[in-house]
Design an enzyme around this catalytic site. Structure first.
Site, mmCIF file in Angstrom:
data_model
loop_
_atom_site.group_PDB
_atom_site.id
_atom_site.type_symbol
_atom_site.label_atom_id
_atom_site.label_comp_id
_atom_site.label_asym_id
_atom_site.label_seq_id
_atom_site.Cartn_x
_atom_site.Cartn_y
_atom_site.Cartn_z
ATOM 1 N N ASP A 126 -9.576 0.340 11.347
ATOM 2 C CA ASP A 126 -8.185 0.661 11.042
ATOM 3 C C ASP A 126 -7.800 1.860 11.892
ATOM 4 O OD1 ASP A 126 -8.168 -1.333 9.144
ATOM 5 O OD2 ASP A 126 -8.561 0.000 7.465
ATOM 6 N N ASP B 183 -2.795 -10.461 2.615
ATOM 7 C CA ASP B 183 -3.076 -9.286 1.773
ATOM 8 C C ASP B 183 -2.580 -9.534 0.352
ATOM 9 O OD1 ASP B 183 -4.013 -7.256 3.868
ATOM 10 O OD2 ASP B 183 -2.101 -7.904 4.708
#
Length: 589
Positions: A286, A444
């Site tokens: 990330d 998600d």
């Protein structure tokens, strides 16, 4: 790597560190090529005049016709000490001392370009003269008589046979993505160091062995059925897999082609365990800017990336290029970058992230995926950029796959409402040009518990671990904007829709499990991996080696991804693979 009906040839949208062929610089807009199958003319009238540069042992000629990303191959060639001369005219092919054809794109438009530029005839003449040639992926397929991809479409016709699509009815997931074993059928020279190692494939179409082409075949691979993994006749070689993405083993293939007489290449095959398609272990980074403006790797706890301290600073776990290089050395099968930094209003202004890809691809010879903010947008001057233009810039910067999140949710919602494929969504645009194997959809979802499975119109399941007040049922609500906004669509419905719209792979996250280290959401992963015929990557929740074994043994996940446990060195990648191997799960070692 196959794309769909058309491909784009776009100009550079930002400064690059290396030049590309004239074909990729030839237009300031996307050129959609007419798909008229043109027959290759096998002329024997060419004369060959070796140029001074072609006589240089350090030079290899590269046939990059501008259809997609070949940066990784360029990096691998440079890594091995060779310089590149790009093909710009048919004479460049004829004057080549060694020629590499990295087939990127779709069969029909590739043949269209080769014929229109006069390259097909020159390529046939070069190969028929038994001169050093290496075709990669589509560069192998184009040697055959024809392809069923958007066809039938005539190929170069040098090898008997038809290139057809994998049959998913036998349970195989299409595209064929991942590290698989090959079986050598004769001396191939360039494959001598592979032994029983895994190599990296990514394709939906393949050529099948037959009596007519058996003299060409140097290796096969099994994926449902046997298909041709490589061919060789004299100095002519071609491979269906990607050596530039197959780690050290793949580099050995390129090294043997580039330096066929060098004794340093005769290293001998090291013993490996490859017998079939391996389960992949993926390292995820990330990436975002911290409060000082530095680009760092961070990790969230249910998507919160800030430390729970008085300073509330962004969690800093290292530098993205350094970590990517380390994970490649540690044995990661892929490296995934999730761009969670700014530039949401101007994705192409994200020069630091593009530079991360360029630098990472110089030394990471495994697939690289990038996601975050890839969509249509209009800049402050009113200039509109399509998601295809944005994705193309990331591909040219070194990405092999693009991950789409929120934009795919909106596209799926619209598709489920209208039942019409407009072709305008980012998912459809990119998969049409670069192929569905180049597009990952990141889902998600958040678990929503129910008293009764009929409370909602979306697919719900009985969960293994009951929720609050002993609730036994749940549906998985999809979110957008980094998990901050729930949408009226379930993970099951979204997965089915994006597969129909052209996704080649699904990255399945779980907000509830993110950063918890208690294991993957097996219920969710089983639900989705059973529902679709494309590969599914399990994500969120890994905290121990046993969690990887559990997700592979209890679901049909093709890969498992982790971040924090790798960044913090709590669970090394090699330990995960050794444990999986001990549990009888095939992995690349």
């Amino acid at each position: 790597m196959e794309a769909a009906a058309v491909f784009a040839s776009a100009p550079p949208l930002s400064t690059r560190g290396q030049s590309y062929s004239s074909f990729s610089r030839s237009s300031h807009c996307f050129q959609f090529l007419q798909l008229n199958p043109l027959k290759c003319k096998h002329s024997r009238t060419f004369s060959v005049h070796a140029s001074a540069s072609a006589a240089d042992d350090s030079v290899v000629t590269l046939l990059d016709y501008g259809a997609g990303n070949v940066r990784s191959l360029r990096n691998a060639i440079h890594f091995l000490g060779c310089n590149i001369k790009d093909v710009q005219t048919p004479e460049d092919i004829l004057n080549a001392k060694r020629l590499i054809f990295p087939g990127v794109g779709a069969f029909a438009p590739a043949m269209d370009v080769l014929n229109k530029k006069g390259l097909a005839e020159a390529l046939c003449a070069y190969i028929q003269q038994d001169r050093p040639f290496l075709g990669i992926c589509l560069g192998l397929q184009l040697l055959f008589e024809s392809s069923e991809e958007n066809g039938p479409v005539k190929g170069l016709g040098l090898i008997p046979g038809v290139v057809g699509r994998f049959d998913s009815s036998n349970g195989c997931r299409v595209p064929h993505i991942g590290w698989n074993a090959i079986k050598l059928t004769k001396d191939s020279e360039i494959l001598d160091d592979i032994g029983s190692s895994h190599v990296y494939f990514v394709h939906s179409y393949c050529a099948i062995p037959s009596d007519d082409n058996k003299e060409w075949i140097s290796s096969t691979c099994n994926y449902g059925d046997d298909f041709i993994a490589s061919v060789r006749r004299g100095n002519v070689h071609a491979v269906q897999f990607h050596p530039e993405k197959s780690g050290e083993v793949g580099l050995s293939v390129l090294r043997r082609f580039l330096y066929p007489k060098s004794e340093t290449t005769k290293t001998g095959a090291s013993p490996r365990n490859a017998t079939k398609l391996a389960k992949r272990v993926i390292a995820c980074l990330d990436v975002r800017t911290n409060d000082k403006g530095d680009l760092i790797v961070t990790k969230g706890d249910q998507y919160d990336v800030r430390e729970q301290t008085a300073e509330n600073e962004v969690r800093n776990l290292g530098k993205p290029v350094d970590l990517a290089g380390q994970y490649y050395k540690d044995g990661a099968d892929e490296v995934s970058f999730l761009n969670i930094t700014g530039f949401r209003d101007f994705p192409l202004g994200d020069l630091p992230m593009l530079q991360v890809l360029r630098y990472a691809s110089e030394n990471c010879f495994v697939p690289l995926t990038v996601g975050g903010g890839i969509r249509d947008f209009t800049d402050g001057n009113g200039r509109h950029y399509s998601s295809l233009e944005v994705a193309s810039e990331y591909f040219r910067s070194g990405a092999d796959k693009i991950s789409i999140g929120s934009d795919a949710v909106y596209a799926a919602e619209e598709y489920l409402k209208t039942k019409v494929k407009t072709g305008k969504s980012s998912l459809e645009q990119i998969s049409r040009v670069y192929g569905n194997q180049a597009v990952v959809v990141s889902i998600d979802p958040r678990r929503v518990y129910l008293r009764d499975p009929n409370e909602v119109e979306f697919k719900s399941i009985k969960v293994t671990n009951p929720g609050p007040h002993g609730l036994e049922y749940a549906w998985y609500q999809c979110t957008v904007n980094g998990g901050r906004e729930g949408r009226p669509i379930g993970a099951y419905e979204l997965a089915k829709a994006v597969e129909e719209l052209g996704a080649g792979e699904i990255l399945l996250n779980c907000i509830d499990c993110d950063g918890q280290g208690k294991g993957f959401d097996i219920d969710l992963i089983k639900l989705i991996s059973d529902a679709v015929s494309i590969p599914v990557i399990a994500s969120s929740g890994a905290g121990a080696v046993e969690h990887f074994s559990e997700v592979f043994s209890k679901t049909n996940a093709s890969a498992a991804l982790a971040a924090g446990i790798f960044h913090r060195k709590e669970v090394p990648i090699q330990s995960v693979k050794e444990y999986l191997l001990k549990e009888g799960i095939e992995v690349r070692m």
